[in-house]
Design an enzyme around this catalytic site. Structure first.
Site, PDB file in Angstrom:
ATOM      1  N   LYS A 194       0.852  -1.184   0.000  1.00 14.77           N
ATOM      2  CA  LYS A 194       0.000   0.000   0.000  1.00 14.77           C
ATOM      3  C   LYS A 194       0.890   1.236   0.000  1.00 14.77           C
ATOM      4  O   LYS A 194       1.697   1.438   0.914  1.00 14.77           O
ATOM      5  CB  LYS A 194      -0.891  -0.013   1.238  1.00 14.77           C
ATOM      6  CG  LYS A 194      -1.786   1.216   1.338  1.00 14.77           C
ATOM      7  CD  LYS A 194      -2.770   1.074   2.463  1.00 14.77           C
ATOM      8  CE  LYS A 194      -3.626   2.316   2.608  1.00 14.77           C
ATOM      9  NZ  LYS A 194      -4.601   2.184   3.688  1.00 14.77           N
ATOM     10  N   LYS A 246      -2.333  -1.531  -3.759  1.00 17.11           N
ATOM     11  CA  LYS A 246      -3.186  -0.341  -3.719  1.00 17.11           C
ATOM     12  C   LYS A 246      -2.332   0.912  -3.798  1.00 17.11           C
ATOM     13  O   LYS A 246      -1.333   0.981  -3.093  1.00 17.11           O
ATOM     14  CB  LYS A 246      -3.955  -0.380  -2.400  1.00 17.11           C
ATOM     15  CG  LYS A 246      -4.831   0.805  -2.153  1.00 17.11           C
ATOM     16  CD  LYS A 246      -5.383   0.728  -0.767  1.00 17.11           C
ATOM     17  CE  LYS A 246      -6.097   2.025  -0.476  1.00 17.11           C
ATOM     18  NZ  LYS A 246      -6.570   2.104   0.862  1.00 17.11           N
TER      19      LYS A 246
HETATM   20  C1  PBG Z   1      -7.136   3.142   5.470  1.00 15.50           C
HETATM   21  C2  PBG Z   1      -7.623   3.171   4.062  1.00 15.50           C
HETATM   22  C3  PBG Z   1      -7.518   4.233   3.159  1.00 15.50           C
HETATM   23  C4  PBG Z   1      -8.126   3.790   1.975  1.00 15.50           C
HETATM   24  C5  PBG Z   1      -8.592   2.485   2.197  1.00 15.50           C
HETATM   25  N1  PBG Z   1      -8.244   2.111   3.493  1.00 15.50           N
HETATM   26  C6  PBG Z   1      -7.008   5.610   3.347  1.00 15.50           C
HETATM   27  C7  PBG Z   1      -5.566   5.854   3.513  1.00 15.50           C
HETATM   28  O1  PBG Z   1      -4.746   4.950   3.579  1.00 15.50           O
HETATM   29  O2  PBG Z   1      -5.223   7.026   3.601  1.00 15.50           O
HETATM   30  C8  PBG Z   1      -8.245   4.572   0.718  1.00 15.50           C
HETATM   31  C9  PBG Z   1      -9.246   4.057  -0.257  1.00 15.50           C
HETATM   32  C10 PBG Z   1      -9.546   4.977  -1.378  1.00 15.50           C
HETATM   33  O3  PBG Z   1      -8.893   6.011  -1.568  1.00 15.50           O
HETATM   34  O4  PBG Z   1     -10.492   4.654  -2.106  1.00 15.50           O
HETATM   35  N2  PBG Z   1      -8.168   2.801   6.367  1.00 15.50           N
END
Ligand code: PBG
Length: 321
Positions: A194, A246
């Site tokens: 991520k 992601k």
């Molecule tokens: C963290 C989380 C995020 C997203 C999914 N889980 C936010 C981040 O890491 O800042 C982002 C998902 C998206 O942008 O669609 N709980």
């Protein structure tokens, strides 16, 4: 004689016959937001068509997910009150846990009920973990909260917990906690790779995040590919059932490398900013909404993702059926 690859592109049926990749609603997961205390669904300005649900409208969407034949719904909670340790994440009457129970009661095993296992929606500082005395995210103290949160989610009825905070050791810790409490069948979908991405912008509005600053001490640097393979290897070794990359579109090389490396299913998350870009361009008439959305999803599948999280899941299912 010249080679004629065009021979296989002559008609729709022929192109369909030889298509290497297909999109199937069964492989799509819809992320959904549920807001505590909401009396009607609240639109999210930067994500046209996406809302913060009430418990009732969430249950409606879950029903639609079953009817559409998609694979799952991924729930995110938006609590009314936040605190330093994100208490709402672990308590039985926290919005996310209540919502998981309502949805699971409604859908049974007809669609997979998934939970974001992360503190950022629940903390007043907006970080994905708890902070130490110097204000830094405390990895190991956070793991203890994640364990409790994952247990609360499994008890509430989640089929799948999805740790997304990028703490070291989070998958192994959660696996042990679940097993010790008799939840050996609860699946872990690990946000393995991520990145600290600008494409999460609209999500921060969607969950009314209170984050000041950034997540660069725990989310990955967009410059790095090998680091993702290290993260993926660690998560598989710690017991991840599915590993996720992601965002998706700017990281298709990572999706492809992960898919070539591991034997567990690889998922990819088409995040809020990717959705917002297509929506904004489509609203101007600059791209065709449906064609652009389907092409983006197909590309993510072609790169090697077996599962795709996307805000287009219900639309796509309709387009494909
Ligand atoms: C963290 C989380 C995020 C997203 C999914 N889980 C936010 C981040 O890491 O800042 C982002 C998902 C998206 O942008 O669609 N709980």
């Amino acid at each position: 004689m010249i080679e004629r690859p065009r021979r296989l592109r002559q008609t729709p049926v022929l192109r369909r016959l030889v298509a290497q990749t297909r999109l199937d609603p069964a492989q799509l997961v819809l992320p959904v937001f549920v807001a505590e205390g909401a009396s009607s669904p609240r639109p999210i300005g930067s994500m046209p068509g996406v809302v913060q649900h009430t418990l009732d409208s969430l249950v409606d969407v879950a029903r639609r997910a079953v009817a559409a034949g998609i694979g799952g719904v991924m729930l995110f909670g938006v609590p009314e009150r936040k605190d330093a340790i994100g208490s709402g994440a672990c308590s039985r009457d926290g919005i996310l846990n209540v919502a998981l129970g309502r949805v699971r009661d409604e859908v049974g095993d007809d669609v997979l009920v998934m939970a974001d296992t992360c503190l950022d929606e629940f903390t007043d500082h907006g970080h994905c973990g708890v902070l130490d005395a110097r204000g830094r995210v405390d990895n190991d103290a956070t793991l203890e909260v994640y364990n409790e949160m994952a247990l609360a989610q499994a008890r509430a009825g989640a089929h799948v917990v999805a740790p997304s905070g990028m703490m070291d050791g989070q998958v192994g810790a959660i696996r042990s906690a679940l097993d010790a409490a008799g939840f050996e069948d609860t699946i872990i979908l690990a946000y393995a790779a991520k990145y600290a991405s600008a494409f999460y912008g609209p999500f921060r509005e969607a969950v009314q995040s209170s984050l000041q600053g950034d997540r660069r001490t725990y989310q990955q640097d967009p410059a790095n590919l090998l680091e993702s393979l290290r993260e993926v290897d660690l998560d598989v070794a710690e017991g991840a059932d599915i590993v996720m990359v992601k965002p998706a579109m700017s990281y298709l090389d990572v999706v492809a490398a992960a898919a070539a490396r591991v034997t567990v299913p690889v998922a990819a998350y088409q995040v809020s900013g990717e959705y917002a870009m297509i929506e904004a361009a489509a609203a101007h008439g600059w791209v065709d909404r449906r064609a652009a959305a389907l092409e983006s999803l197909l590309s993510i599948r072609r790169a090697g993702a077996r599962v795709v999280l996307t805000y287009y899941a219900l639309d796509a299912a309709q387009w494909l059926n």
